[in-house]
Design a protein around this motif. Structure first.
Motif, short mmCIF file in Angstrom:
data_model
loop_
_atom_site.label_atom_id
_atom_site.label_comp_id
_atom_site.label_asym_id
_atom_site.label_seq_id
_atom_site.Cartn_x
_atom_site.Cartn_y
_atom_site.Cartn_z
N THR A 102 0.83 -1.29 -0.04
CA THR A 102 -0.22 0.09 -0.14
C THR A 102 0.91 1.06 0.02
O THR A 102 1.47 1.78 1.11
N LEU A 124 1.15 -3.42 4.83
CA LEU A 124 0.61 -2.20 5.39
C LEU A 124 1.65 -1.37 6.01
O LEU A 124 2.79 -2.04 6.84
N GLY A 125 1.85 0.04 6.23
CA GLY A 125 3.03 0.65 6.63
C GLY A 125 2.79 1.42 7.91
O GLY A 125 1.69 1.31 8.31
N ALA A 126 3.90 1.66 8.54
CA ALA A 126 3.97 2.21 9.88
C ALA A 126 2.93 3.68 9.75
O ALA A 126 3.12 4.41 8.80
N GLU A 127 2.39 4.05 11.02
CA GLU A 127 1.62 5.33 10.69
C GLU A 127 2.39 6.52 10.48
O GLU A 127 1.99 7.18 9.66
N LYS A 128 3.63 6.58 10.76
CA LYS A 128 4.30 7.94 10.60
C LYS A 128 5.02 8.05 9.20
O LYS A 128 4.92 8.87 8.55
N TRP A 129 5.53 6.99 8.91
CA TRP A 129 6.47 6.99 7.62
C TRP A 129 5.87 5.99 6.51
O TRP A 129 6.51 5.73 5.21
N GLY A 130 4.80 5.15 6.65
CA GLY A 130 4.28 4.35 5.67
C GLY A 130 5.26 3.22 5.22
O GLY A 130 6.20 2.60 6.04
N VAL A 131 4.89 2.57 4.04
CA VAL A 131 5.88 1.16 3.69
C VAL A 131 7.15 2.03 3.05
O VAL A 131 7.12 2.96 2.41
N ILE A 144 -3.12 1.68 -4.32
CA ILE A 144 -3.50 2.97 -3.26
C ILE A 144 -5.20 2.87 -3.41
O ILE A 144 -5.62 2.23 -4.26
N ILE A 145 -5.43 3.37 -2.22
CA ILE A 145 -7.05 3.85 -2.25
C ILE A 145 -7.26 5.17 -2.79
O ILE A 145 -6.62 6.25 -1.92
N MET A 147 -8.01 8.90 -2.87
CA MET A 147 -8.61 9.89 -1.82
C MET A 147 -8.84 11.08 -2.58
O MET A 147 -7.76 11.61 -3.43
N SER A 153 -3.66 10.69 3.78
CA SER A 153 -3.68 9.24 4.04
C SER A 153 -4.82 9.02 4.85
O SER A 153 -5.34 9.55 5.79
N LEU A 154 -5.28 7.82 4.77
CA LEU A 154 -6.14 7.12 5.82
C LEU A 154 -5.49 6.59 7.09
O LEU A 154 -4.17 6.40 7.00
N VAL A 156 -4.29 3.74 9.05
CA VAL A 156 -3.63 2.32 8.52
C VAL A 156 -4.96 1.45 8.75
O VAL A 156 -5.20 0.20 7.84
N ALA A 159 -7.47 1.65 6.15
CA ALA A 159 -6.91 1.22 4.64
C ALA A 159 -6.91 -0.31 4.44
O ALA A 159 -7.36 -0.82 3.37
N1 SAM Z 1 3.13 9.43 5.99
C1 SAM Z 1 2.83 8.25 5.52
C2 SAM Z 1 3.07 7.98 4.22
O1 SAM Z 1 3.52 8.74 3.47
O2 SAM Z 1 3.03 6.83 3.59
C3 SAM Z 1 1.51 8.00 6.02
C4 SAM Z 1 1.23 6.57 6.38
S1 SAM Z 1 -0.43 6.01 6.55
C5 SAM Z 1 -1.07 7.00 7.89
C6 SAM Z 1 -0.19 4.62 7.31
C7 SAM Z 1 -0.36 3.23 6.22
O3 SAM Z 1 -2.05 3.26 6.14
C8 SAM Z 1 0.12 3.52 4.97
O4 SAM Z 1 1.49 2.78 5.12
C9 SAM Z 1 -0.79 2.32 4.34
O5 SAM Z 1 -0.49 1.14 4.52
C10 SAM Z 1 -1.93 2.67 4.67
N2 SAM Z 1 -2.86 3.81 3.79
C11 SAM Z 1 -3.11 4.97 4.43
N3 SAM Z 1 -3.88 5.56 3.32
C12 SAM Z 1 -3.74 4.91 2.17
C13 SAM Z 1 -4.22 4.69 0.69
N4 SAM Z 1 -4.99 5.97 0.41
N5 SAM Z 1 -4.16 3.88 0.29
C14 SAM Z 1 -3.57 2.69 0.56
N6 SAM Z 1 -3.13 2.72 1.71
C15 SAM Z 1 -3.21 3.49 2.45
#
Ligand code: SAM
Length: 197
Positions: A102, A124-131, A144-145, A147, A153-154, A156, A159
């Motif tokens: 994601t 799925l990635g970490a809240e702060k820095w994602g995958v 991606i979903i 938006m 971002s959503l 996690v 998502a």
């Molecule tokens: N700042 C981070 C980044 O740049 O990726 C935001 C991470 S988001 C809060 C945490 C995780 O939620 C992402 O790594 C992904 O796994 C999932 N996620 C959030 N929004 C998403 C979207 N629109 N499409 C796919 N995955 C999403």
């Protein structure tokens, strides 16, 4: 263990999808982990995977921190730990899973364009820095979903639920919940573990 309880365990296991899973890469907020595992239980994920967050507070994958919000789902979806995301991606690919990161990149596609009836792991990635870029590059697809809001971002767990229920929708249409995906022997083994933890 009453016969009714055992029958329920068999019923639930007969819907489990051993070819659908998630890999949580340093997701570190216990309520997010719990919510993801709870969704995994709802769609029939048999086992989940996680890379524990580095440094800081260690999340207890054996249960305790899940309890508040998972509604006991952690008991029914064991979480296998991995050392690092790239290694975990490669391990899961070696087991035949397509890994869907994601992650927003040049090659990202809408999450609904993917075939989830194939053995699939959602990264799925970490809240702060994602995958991380390396894990995203190692994945088979980036999804991606879409938006259209002000926020980028959503949450996690939201998502994860969105994607896993698309997987459930496709698998329902393909009849993958109609017959057990576990072999008879696996089903009995899991039933024993659930009945006598
Ligand atoms: N700042 C981070 C980044 O740049 O990726 C935001 C991470 S988001 C809060 C945490 C995780 O939620 C992402 O790594 C992904 O796994 C999932 N996620 C959030 N929004 C998403 C979207 N629109 N499409 C796919 N995955 C999403």
């Amino acid at each position: 263990m009453t016969p009714e309880r055992y029958a329920k365990i068999l019923r639930v296991l007969s819907k489990r999808q051993p070819t659908l899973t998630v890999l949580m890469d340093e997701v570190n907020k216990p309520h997010n982990l719990s919510a993801i595992v709870r969704t995994c239980d709802a769609v029939g994920v048999l086992q989940a995977h996680a890379v524990p967050p580095r440094g800081g507070r260690l999340v207890d994958f054996d249960g305790h921190t899940f309890e508040a919000t998972s509604g006991s789902a952690h008991k029914w979806v064991p979480v296998q730990k991995h050392e690092g995301a790239v290694g975990a991606v490669r391990d899961l690919q070696a087991q035949g899973f397509q890994v869907l990161a994601t992650h927003l990149s040049q090659r990202s596609v809408d999450y609904r364009e993917v075939d989830y009836t194939r053995p699939t792991c959602v990264l799925l990635g970490a809240e702060k820095w994602g995958v991380g870029d390396e894990a995203a590059d190692a994945a088979d697809h980036n999804i991606i979903i879409p938006m259209f809001g002000m926020v980028q971002s959503l949450n996690v767990s939201v998502a994860a639920a969105t994607i896993l229920f698309e997987a459930q929708r496709q698998r329902l249409a393909a009849g993958m919940y109609d017959a057990p995906q576990l072999s008879e022997a696996e089903l009995r083994r899991w039933a024993f573990e659930w009945a006598y933890p």
